[in-house]
Design a protein around this motif. Structure first.
Motif, PDB file in Angstrom:
ATOM      1  N   ILE A   1      -5.766   6.536   5.444  1.00  0.00           N
ATOM      2  CA  ILE A   1      -5.128   5.582   4.252  1.00  0.00           C
ATOM      3  C   ILE A   1      -5.633   4.300   4.389  1.00  0.00           C
TER       4      ILE A   1
ATOM      5  N   GLU B   1       2.422  -1.679  -0.962  1.00  0.00           N
ATOM      6  CA  GLU B   1       2.425  -0.392  -0.432  1.00  0.00           C
ATOM      7  C   GLU B   1       1.779   0.484  -1.157  1.00  0.00           C
ATOM      8  N   LYS B   2       1.343   1.579  -0.466  1.00  0.00           N
ATOM      9  CA  LYS B   2       0.506   2.651  -0.806  1.00  0.00           C
ATOM     10  C   LYS B   2       0.917   4.006  -0.039  1.00  0.00           C
ATOM     11  N   LYS B   3       1.281   4.877  -1.031  1.00  0.00           N
ATOM     12  CA  LYS B   3       1.652   6.405  -0.644  1.00  0.00           C
ATOM     13  C   LYS B   3       0.432   7.307  -0.953  1.00  0.00           C
ATOM     14  N   GLU B   4       0.322   8.080   0.173  1.00  0.00           N
ATOM     15  CA  GLU B   4      -0.590   9.472  -0.170  1.00  0.00           C
ATOM     16  C   GLU B   4       0.071  10.556   0.728  1.00  0.00           C
TER      17      GLU B   4
ATOM     18  N   ARG C   1       2.509  12.449   2.980  1.00  0.00           N
ATOM     19  CA  ARG C   1       3.708  11.689   3.661  1.00  0.00           C
ATOM     20  C   ARG C   1       3.446  10.541   4.503  1.00  0.00           C
ATOM     21  N   PHE C   2       2.122   9.880   4.112  1.00  0.00           N
ATOM     22  CA  PHE C   2       1.868   8.771   4.679  1.00  0.00           C
ATOM     23  C   PHE C   2       1.629   7.537   3.580  1.00  0.00           C
ATOM     24  N   THR C   3       2.234   6.549   4.386  1.00  0.00           N
ATOM     25  CA  THR C   3       2.611   5.461   3.420  1.00  0.00           C
ATOM     26  C   THR C   3       2.152   4.279   4.231  1.00  0.00           C
TER      27      THR C   3
ATOM     28  N   SER D   1       2.518   0.022   4.541  1.00  0.00           N
ATOM     29  CA  SER D   1       3.521  -1.031   3.963  1.00  0.00           C
ATOM     30  C   SER D   1       2.521  -2.503   4.464  1.00  0.00           C
TER      31      SER D   1
ATOM     32  N   LEU E   1       2.216   1.703   9.397  1.00  0.00           N
ATOM     33  CA  LEU E   1       1.847   2.989   8.817  1.00  0.00           C
ATOM     34  C   LEU E   1       3.152   3.881   9.208  1.00  0.00           C
ATOM     35  N   HIS E   2       3.471   4.501   7.926  1.00  0.00           N
ATOM     36  CA  HIS E   2       4.862   5.343   8.020  1.00  0.00           C
ATOM     37  C   HIS E   2       4.309   6.847   7.869  1.00  0.00           C
TER      38      HIS E   2
ATOM     39  N   MET F   1       6.122  10.375   7.073  1.00  0.00           N
ATOM     40  CA  MET F   1       7.485  10.780   6.699  1.00  0.00           C
ATOM     41  C   MET F   1       7.512  12.378   7.277  1.00  0.00           C
TER      42      MET F   1
END
Lengths: 115, 112
Positions: free
Chosen positions: B48, B56-59, B61-63, B65, B75-76, B78
């Motif tokens: 990502i 912020e960008k979310k794809e 489960r991956f975000t 910030s 990288l988060h 979830m």
């Protein structure tokens, strides 16, 4: 569409020997680069090329040579192998700039051991 | 001349938990902040990436910030899964733009 192809996958060299790691891409990318990966060191840039006939040094260029005669191929030459060059080598290509500018596509790597 | 500092070096997370990996950069001219994922025996692959015009960008489960003032991006992951166990790298270009610098990598292990 094979992407980035590296050969060989594994190689054992004796100290002082020379060899060429091959890298070819079929995506018509202008930018190609070589990295070495060592434990705890991440990926370190050895050499890169922004197009056929144009190459430049990265962070750790000593002991390595490159050339770029075609858009597709970017071989890496070890001039006189040393144990410190034992590493995993990755070739990468991208449409524009390096992996920090746009998506980079990596080969599967070459695991080199110098004894 | 380390320009990208990544932490932690390793991370163990329980299945279903949140994995957080941080990256700090120095050059405010950077305009692309990617994360690469690498499985054992494979080359890294883009996971990502974010441009600094968004925070912020979310794809899935991956975000990512992005904190421009702190010069950090993270990288988060979830609901972490055992299949997420891999090494993660952040990357950024140097001042000239072509000498990409990678972080040292974070080895993530998700316990089942």
């Amino acid at each position: 569409n094979a992407g980035v192809t590296q050969t060989p996958k594994f190689q054992v060299l004796k100290t002082g020997q020379s060899m060429t790691l091959q890298c070819a891409q079929d995506m018509n990318h202008e930018y190609m680069s070589w990295y070495r990966q060592d434990p705890g060191m991440g990926l370190r840039l050895i050499h890169y090329s922004v197009g056929a006939g144009i190459t430049d040094q990265g962070e750790v260029p000593n002991g390595y040579n490159v050339s770029r005669s075609t858009t597709e191929d970017f071989p890496l030459r070890l001039l006189s192998a040393a144990p410190s060059q034992t590493s995993v080598y990755f070739c990468a290509s991208s449409y524009g700039g390096g992996a920090g500018n746009t998506e980079a596509f990596f080969g599967q790597g070459t695991r080199l051991t110098v004894v | 001349q380390q320009q990208v500092k990544q932490s932690p070096q390793s991370l163990i997370v329980q299945k279903g938990g949140i994995s957080i990996i941080n990256c700090a950069y120095e050059n405010t001219a950077f305009d692309y902040f990617p994360w690469y994922q690498q499985f054992p025996g494979k080359g890294p692959a883009l996971l990502i990436a974010i441009r600094p015009d968004v925070s912020e960008k979310k794809e899935g489960r991956f975000t990512i910030s992005f904190n421009k003032s702190a010069k950090q991006f993270s990288l988060h992951i979830m609901d972490s899964q055992p299949g997420d166990s891999a090494t993660y790298f952040c990357a950024a270009p140097n001042t000239g733009g072509f000498k990409t610098i990678f972080g040292a990598g974070t080895r993530l292990f998700v316990k089942a």
